[in-house]
Each structure stands twice: as structure tokens, then as C-alpha cells.
Write a protein that holds these residues in place. Sequence first.
Motif, PDB file in Angstrom:
ATOM      1  N   GLU A 179      11.756  32.888 -18.279  1.00 52.29           N
ATOM      2  CA  GLU A 179      10.832  32.943 -19.413  1.00 52.29           C
ATOM      3  C   GLU A 179      11.544  32.694 -20.734  1.00 52.29           C
ATOM      4  OE1 GLU A 179       7.399  36.028 -17.751  1.00 52.29           O
ATOM      5  OE2 GLU A 179       9.262  36.832 -18.619  1.00 52.29           O
ATOM      6  N   ARG A 180      12.792  33.150 -20.824  1.00 51.38           N
ATOM      7  CA  ARG A 180      13.549  32.915 -22.059  1.00 51.38           C
ATOM      8  C   ARG A 180      13.983  31.452 -22.184  1.00 51.38           C
ATOM      9  NH1 ARG A 180      15.898  38.148 -20.920  1.00 51.38           N
ATOM     10  NH2 ARG A 180      15.218  39.667 -22.500  1.00 51.38           N
ATOM     11  N   ASN A 181      14.240  30.812 -21.068  1.00 53.70           N
ATOM     12  CA  ASN A 181      14.666  29.410 -21.061  1.00 53.70           C
ATOM     13  C   ASN A 181      13.766  28.615 -20.102  1.00 53.70           C
ATOM     14  OD1 ASN A 181      17.291  29.487 -22.712  1.00 53.70           O
ATOM     15  ND2 ASN A 181      17.590  31.130 -21.209  1.00 53.70           N
ATOM     16  N   ALA A 216      11.497  39.910 -20.943  1.00 51.12           N
ATOM     17  CA  ALA A 216      11.346  38.531 -20.466  1.00 51.12           C
ATOM     18  C   ALA A 216      12.431  38.194 -19.454  1.00 51.12           C
ATOM     19  CB  ALA A 216      11.419  37.568 -21.636  1.00 51.12           C
ATOM     20  N   THR A 217      12.047  37.462 -18.411  1.00 49.40           N
ATOM     21  CA  THR A 217      13.012  37.030 -17.396  1.00 49.40           C
ATOM     22  C   THR A 217      13.829  35.863 -17.938  1.00 49.40           C
ATOM     23  OG1 THR A 217      11.498  35.410 -16.441  1.00 49.40           O
ATOM     24  CG2 THR A 217      11.349  37.671 -15.610  1.00 49.40           C
ATOM     25  N   PRO A 218      14.969  35.542 -17.288  1.00 52.25           N
ATOM     26  CA  PRO A 218      15.753  34.381 -17.715  1.00 52.25           C
ATOM     27  C   PRO A 218      14.930  33.092 -17.731  1.00 52.25           C
ATOM     28  CG  PRO A 218      17.037  35.723 -16.204  1.00 52.25           C
ATOM     29  CD  PRO A 218      15.659  36.310 -16.224  1.00 52.25           C
ATOM     30  N   GLN A 249       4.135  29.864 -22.929  1.00 52.82           N
ATOM     31  CA  GLN A 249       5.593  29.929 -22.982  1.00 52.82           C
ATOM     32  C   GLN A 249       6.082  30.685 -24.219  1.00 52.82           C
ATOM     33  OE1 GLN A 249       7.537  26.192 -22.336  1.00 52.82           O
ATOM     34  NE2 GLN A 249       6.644  25.895 -20.311  1.00 52.82           N
ATOM     35  N   GLN A 273       8.294  34.157 -23.911  1.00 56.87           N
ATOM     36  CA  GLN A 273       9.615  34.296 -24.528  1.00 56.87           C
ATOM     37  C   GLN A 273       9.700  35.546 -25.401  1.00 56.87           C
ATOM     38  OE1 GLN A 273       9.783  30.368 -26.344  1.00 56.87           O
ATOM     39  NE2 GLN A 273      11.532  29.822 -25.066  1.00 56.87           N
ATOM     40  N   GLN A 274       8.564  35.981 -25.938  1.00 57.67           N
ATOM     41  CA  GLN A 274       8.536  37.121 -26.845  1.00 57.67           C
ATOM     42  C   GLN A 274       8.415  38.468 -26.128  1.00 57.67           C
ATOM     43  OE1 GLN A 274       5.255  36.099 -29.410  1.00 57.67           O
ATOM     44  NE2 GLN A 274       6.483  34.695 -30.671  1.00 57.67           N
ATOM     45  N   LYS A 275       8.242  38.436 -24.817  1.00 59.06           N
ATOM     46  CA  LYS A 275       8.124  39.670 -24.046  1.00 59.06           C
ATOM     47  C   LYS A 275       9.401  40.496 -24.158  1.00 59.06           C
ATOM     48  CE  LYS A 275       6.602  39.244 -19.835  1.00 59.06           C
ATOM     49  NZ  LYS A 275       6.351  38.664 -18.505  1.00 59.06           N
ATOM     50  N   HIS A 276       9.237  41.792 -24.191  1.00 60.73           N
ATOM     51  CA  HIS A 276      10.404  42.683 -24.312  1.00 60.73           C
ATOM     52  C   HIS A 276      11.325  42.558 -23.109  1.00 60.73           C
ATOM     53  CE1 HIS A 276      12.817  46.068 -25.490  1.00 60.73           C
ATOM     54  NE2 HIS A 276      12.516  46.725 -24.353  1.00 60.73           N
TER      55      HIS A 276
END
Length: 302
Positions: free
Chosen positions: A64-66, A60-62, A51, A55-58
Motif C-alpha cells: 500500500e505504501r509503494n 499501511a502494508t508495504p 491508492q 497510503q495514508q493508513k496508519h
Amino acid sequence: MQSIYAMHQSGSDNLEKQEKFLQASIENIVDLYLIMLSSLVEIRKKEMEYQVLAQQKHLATPEERNPNLRFINNPILVALDANNSLSIALENRKINNWQANDDTILMLLQIIKQSELYQKYMAKKAVTFEEERFFVADMFSELIAPNEKLYSYLEDFKLTWVDDIPVVNTQILKQLKQITHEEQSLKVPPIYKDAEDKDFAVDLFRKTVLNETELAKEFIDKTPNWDIDRIAELDTIIMKMAICEFLKFPSIPIKVTINEYLELAKEYSTPKSSIFINGILDNLVKDFQLKNRINKVGRGLM
């Protein structure tokens, strides 16, 4: 039983060496328990790492961010990670299997996340503590414990664990189900309940091996239609051990001895062995009792 069989197969008479191996095999059950229980801790850690990276992916999907944090916040998994008894035991016994072999943990995590059990758990709007506990118990019993690749890894790591895996998994599942909201700690159980328990296996091994000739004479006359060389070797070992318990272990009830050795025969010997052994042991008990050769102490031991 296996130790005596191993001595027969090797032709060795080194009793001390086999005793040490027997004791080491029993002690190693603790390592197996710790490896299996710590898999739950390591699976949660791998999900946490995933996780953080997601979250650090350039791009990142919503999601993945939350991310949905229910799995990594599961109170049972959190409690296991913070468990002093488990951490100390892992350190003392130098258990680092999953750090050295994290591909197995990643494989298990993937299987878990793809399962219907996980999907339903994560999709719930809210969960009770009991549901959290049930999820972990079901995850362990349905997805982790029966995994064939995990079983193969454990078998390759230590062959003597093959027969111990079901016992260890049953113990872990029992402990997981007993965790309550008020008491979330879990204690690593001792391998022996007391000194007598610790001595029992070696005593039984030694007394059987040192008296094999005399013990065999007890049932040879009870098998008139069988050539002794035609009786399966495991059957003769099982009968010798049972007779040894009848005559040399006064605190073990007769019925317990018979039932346990019949189970061994069903598990390890030929399809008809348990019937054959049951008939022999039953006749022997009657003969021993008639001649007052069995002396059990305590109530209900006959």
C-alpha cells in the motif's frame, strides 16, 4: 420501426410528437456513448483515490505504501482523462452519471481488480504500448461492456438505450483498438455523417406512416393464403418500410433494403418472419421491376 409500432399501439396520430421522440432517441445515443467511454476515466480515478487513502493508513502494508502504478499510469487511460473532445462533450451534454452513481464504478473496479486479465497485466515485468492498449480494449469488452448490473442501470436510466448499447460498445472498442503510440487522442464521433443522414430516419418514418394504406395494398395481393389480420403487426410494418424504401428512396440499393429488413425481422419478430418477409419482398421486387416502378440512381443500386 419501433416508432411506427408505438404509434399503432397507442392509437395516436400525432406525427409531430412521435417524430420529436424519434429524433431525441437518436440524439441520446451520444449520451450513452459518453457515459460508457467516461466509465474508463472514472474507474481510473477511483483507483487513484483508493491508492491515496491506502497510503495514508496508519498501518499501511508495504504494497500500500509503494503501490503498483501500472493501471493508473496506463497511457490509454491517461489519454482519455486528458482528452479535450471527451471533456467538452461531457460538459456540453451535462453528463455526470458516474459522479451521481459512483457505486457502479466501484463495482466495476472491484470486478476488474479481481480478474485474471488484470492480475496478469499487473504482474508483467514490462509492457509495450500495444499491450497497454490491448489490456484496455480487453478490459472494456470482457469486463465492462457485458456487465449485467451496468446493463440494468443503463436500461433503467433510459429504456430506448436497450438496442443502442451493442452499437455504442462496438464503436468504443473500435476506437480503442485504433489508438496508436503516435496518436493517442480520441475524437467523439458525430451522430450523423451529413445532413442527408440526419434527415433519413425522419423521412423514412414520415413517408411510411403517411402512406401506410397504399403500402399495405402492395403486399396484400401477394399473401393469398394469409388473412392480413393474422400477419404479425411488426411484419406488416417491416414490409411497409421496405416497400417505402424500394419506391421512395432512389439512393438505397434493393439488396441493402432487403438484407436490413430481414435482420430486423430476425431480431424483433417471430421465428419464421424473415422467411415469410423475404418471399414477399422478393416477389414484389420482381413485379416492381417488370412494371418499371423502381427507379434507383447510381451504379450498382439495382
